[in-house]
Design an enzyme around this catalytic site. Structure first.
Site, mmCIF file in Angstrom:
data_model
loop_
_atom_site.group_PDB
_atom_site.id
_atom_site.type_symbol
_atom_site.label_atom_id
_atom_site.label_comp_id
_atom_site.label_asym_id
_atom_site.label_seq_id
_atom_site.Cartn_x
_atom_site.Cartn_y
_atom_site.Cartn_z
ATOM 1 N N ASP A 160 0.674 -7.842 -4.210
ATOM 2 C CA ASP A 160 1.341 -8.993 -4.838
ATOM 3 C C ASP A 160 0.342 -10.128 -5.066
ATOM 4 O O ASP A 160 0.372 -10.811 -6.088
ATOM 5 C CB ASP A 160 2.495 -9.452 -3.937
ATOM 6 N N HIS A 188 7.745 -8.487 0.955
ATOM 7 C CA HIS A 188 7.329 -7.688 -0.206
ATOM 8 C C HIS A 188 8.595 -7.156 -0.891
ATOM 9 O O HIS A 188 8.899 -5.975 -0.850
ATOM 10 C CB HIS A 188 6.411 -6.552 0.244
HETATM 11 N N1 NAI Z 1 3.507 -2.336 -0.030
HETATM 12 C C1 NAI Z 1 3.167 -2.083 -1.290
HETATM 13 O O1 NAI Z 1 2.602 -2.941 -1.981
HETATM 14 C C2 NAI Z 1 3.461 -0.758 -1.920
HETATM 15 C C3 NAI Z 1 4.139 0.209 -1.227
HETATM 16 N N2 NAI Z 1 4.410 1.426 -1.797
HETATM 17 C C4 NAI Z 1 5.134 2.396 -0.974
HETATM 18 O O2 NAI Z 1 4.215 3.352 -0.443
HETATM 19 C C5 NAI Z 1 4.930 4.543 -0.088
HETATM 20 C C6 NAI Z 1 4.178 5.777 -0.581
HETATM 21 O O3 NAI Z 1 4.158 5.789 -1.987
HETATM 22 P P1 NAI Z 1 3.607 7.056 -2.807
HETATM 23 O O4 NAI Z 1 2.297 7.502 -2.269
HETATM 24 O O5 NAI Z 1 3.735 6.703 -4.231
HETATM 25 O O6 NAI Z 1 4.732 8.130 -2.452
HETATM 26 P P2 NAI Z 1 4.646 9.719 -2.550
HETATM 27 O O7 NAI Z 1 6.037 10.242 -2.482
HETATM 28 O O8 NAI Z 1 3.772 10.143 -3.675
HETATM 29 O O9 NAI Z 1 3.884 10.094 -1.204
HETATM 30 C C7 NAI Z 1 4.446 9.848 0.046
HETATM 31 C C8 NAI Z 1 3.900 10.917 0.970
HETATM 32 O O10 NAI Z 1 4.340 10.605 2.286
HETATM 33 C C9 NAI Z 1 4.619 11.835 2.926
HETATM 34 N N3 NAI Z 1 5.463 11.594 4.096
HETATM 35 C C10 NAI Z 1 6.807 11.452 4.135
HETATM 36 N N4 NAI Z 1 7.208 11.311 5.407
HETATM 37 C C11 NAI Z 1 6.102 11.359 6.183
HETATM 38 C C12 NAI Z 1 5.874 11.271 7.571
HETATM 39 N N5 NAI Z 1 6.877 11.139 8.431
HETATM 40 N N6 NAI Z 1 4.617 11.368 8.023
HETATM 41 C C13 NAI Z 1 3.584 11.537 7.162
HETATM 42 N N7 NAI Z 1 3.727 11.627 5.829
HETATM 43 C C14 NAI Z 1 4.982 11.525 5.347
HETATM 44 C C15 NAI Z 1 5.262 12.693 1.852
HETATM 45 O O11 NAI Z 1 5.189 14.077 2.176
HETATM 46 C C16 NAI Z 1 4.424 12.323 0.634
HETATM 47 O O12 NAI Z 1 3.314 13.204 0.468
HETATM 48 C C17 NAI Z 1 6.330 4.367 -0.678
HETATM 49 O O13 NAI Z 1 7.233 3.961 0.340
HETATM 50 C C18 NAI Z 1 6.133 3.266 -1.707
HETATM 51 O O14 NAI Z 1 7.334 2.586 -1.988
HETATM 52 C C19 NAI Z 1 4.001 1.728 -3.061
HETATM 53 C C20 NAI Z 1 3.317 0.798 -3.796
HETATM 54 C C21 NAI Z 1 3.008 -0.523 -3.292
HETATM 55 O O1 OAA Z 2 7.899 -1.376 -6.440
HETATM 56 C C1 OAA Z 2 7.781 -0.396 -5.681
HETATM 57 O O2 OAA Z 2 8.721 0.267 -5.253
HETATM 58 C C2 OAA Z 2 6.390 -0.052 -5.221
HETATM 59 C C3 OAA Z 2 5.813 -1.302 -4.701
HETATM 60 O O3 OAA Z 2 6.099 -1.721 -3.611
HETATM 61 C C4 OAA Z 2 5.065 -2.127 -5.650
HETATM 62 O O4 OAA Z 2 4.569 -1.643 -6.682
HETATM 63 O O5 OAA Z 2 4.938 -3.319 -5.356
#
Ligand code: NAI
Ligand code: OAA
Length: 326
Positions: A160, A188
């Site tokens: 952000d 967030h």
């Molecule tokens: N804080 C932030 O700024 C942001 C946060 N996110 C969040 O990050 C997270 C991951 O996003 P992506 O990589 O796009 O999702 P994704 O679905 O591509 O990957 C998530 C991975 O986590 C694994 N996983 C699920 N449960 C698990 C566990 N108990 N232990 C270990 N691995 C586990 C899944 O098997 C999957 O491979 C989401 O919750 C998303 O909303 C995404 C973008 C920005």
């Molecule tokens: O918007 C979402 O769900 C993923 C995220 O946290 C971001 O891009 O800031």
């Protein structure tokens, strides 16, 4: 090059963010070209085969700073001796969902991982939660790790922060390097508050360089809703920019800062933010320890926005209490 590798754990390593994150950590973008790293990668059992493929690709890069890779589905083994943990693994939201809608599905992941970190991580462990809803997931992990100092649990609002910087730079036609003292406050989610009344652009107050209506009607909503805009455009949530911000946050936490950065940290009550919740503040880092910047003057508008975001965090905290996760 020093000889003892730093053990860096990444959860959700076979996911979208993992695919951007691992290669940058392994290449030295996190800790520099003189620090070897050992990657410790956690996934759920069905994703281990895909993760093996990612490890093959890591091998194929021949990174000089990559000292080893261990993968597995047991957090107790993967977190053993870990110095830095990036908790990314969690379900992402889909179009039309709020991040808080993920609490019931994702929250329980962070109870077990908090306990495993508590029992097995190295004494100098630093934990950064990216998986959403990141602030409250960090609260859950922290609450389940009573032997780790609370300030070692952070959540990611650096994405952000980076978004807020670029949107302002574009509006003013300046380089992002001219912008300092920027900070995101709160959660967030779409209540997050980027404060332009303390931000400086070439030494001038940013809010004095733009119209108030632009701040309220365009700037704040664009930054706060950027994640949703990316989901609408890509059909998937942000990944490369999230990995980049995860590296930015952890690198600055380890190596230090020369400007304010936005970090979600356990509140010590500063600026009236409820103690104990994990909320975003302007922070500076020295010798591996962050401090919330003190003495910032907040106008009434900023105070109201921050209070509204803190109310969201309190509501999420109450939900996870009811679910028995903290
Ligand atoms: N804080 C932030 O700024 C942001 C946060 N996110 C969040 O990050 C997270 C991951 O996003 P992506 O990589 O796009 O999702 P994704 O679905 O591509 O990957 C998530 C991975 O986590 C694994 N996983 C699920 N449960 C698990 C566990 N108990 N232990 C270990 N691995 C586990 C899944 O098997 C999957 O491979 C989401 O919750 C998303 O909303 C995404 C973008 C920005
Ligand atoms: O918007 C979402 O769900 C993923 C995220 O946290 C971001 O891009 O800031």
């Amino acid at each position: 090059m020093s000889t003892t590798p730093v053990k860096v754990a990444v959860t959700g390593a076979a996911g979208q963010i993992g695919y951007s994150l691992l290669f940058r950590i392994a290449s030295g973008a996190l800790l520099g070209p003189d620090t070897p790293v050992e990657l410790r990668l956690l996934e759920i059992t069905p994703a281990l085969k895909a993760l093996e493929g990612v490890v093959m690709e890591l091998d194929d890069c021949a990174f000089p700073t990559l000292a080893g890779v261990e993968i597995g589905d047991d957090p107790n083994a993967i977190f053993n001796g870990t110095n830095l943990a990036m908790l990314v693994g969690a379900m992402p939201r889909k179009e039309g969902m709020d991040r808080a809608d993920l609490l019931a599905a994702n929250g329980k992941i962070f109870t077990g991982q908090g306990k495993a970190l508590n029992d097995h991580a190295a004494d100098d462990i630093k934990v950064l939660v990216t998986g959403n809803p990141a602030n409250t997931n960090a609260l859950i992990a922290m609450s389940n790790a009573p032997d780790i100092p609370r300030e070692r649990f952070n959540a990611l609002t650096r994405l952000d922060h980076n978004r807020a910087k670029t949107q302002l730079a574009k509006k003013l036609g300046v380089s992002v390097t001219e912008i300092t003292n920027l900070a995101i406050w709160g959660n967030h989610d779409d209540s997050m508050y980027p404060d332009l009344y303390n931000t400086k652009v070439g030494g001038k107050v940013a809010a004095d360089l733009v119209e108030q209506t632009w701040i309220t009607e365009e700037y704040i909503p664009t930054v706060a809703k950027r994640g949703g805009a990316i989901i609408a455009a890509r059909g998937l949530s942000s990944a490369a920019s999230a990995a980049n911000a995860t590296i930015d946050h952890m690198r600055d936490w380890v190596k230090g800062t020369d400007d304010w950065v936005s970090m979600s940290v356990p509140s010590d009550g500063s600026y009236g933010v409820t103690e104990g919740i994990v909320s975003s503040f302007p922070c500076v880092v020295k010798d591996g320890q962050y401090e919330i910047v003190q003495g910032i003057e907040l106008n009434d508008f900023s105070r109201e926005r921050i209070a509204a975001s803190v109310a969201r965090l309190e509501s999420e905290r109450d939900q996870v209490k009811e679910l028995g996760l903290i």
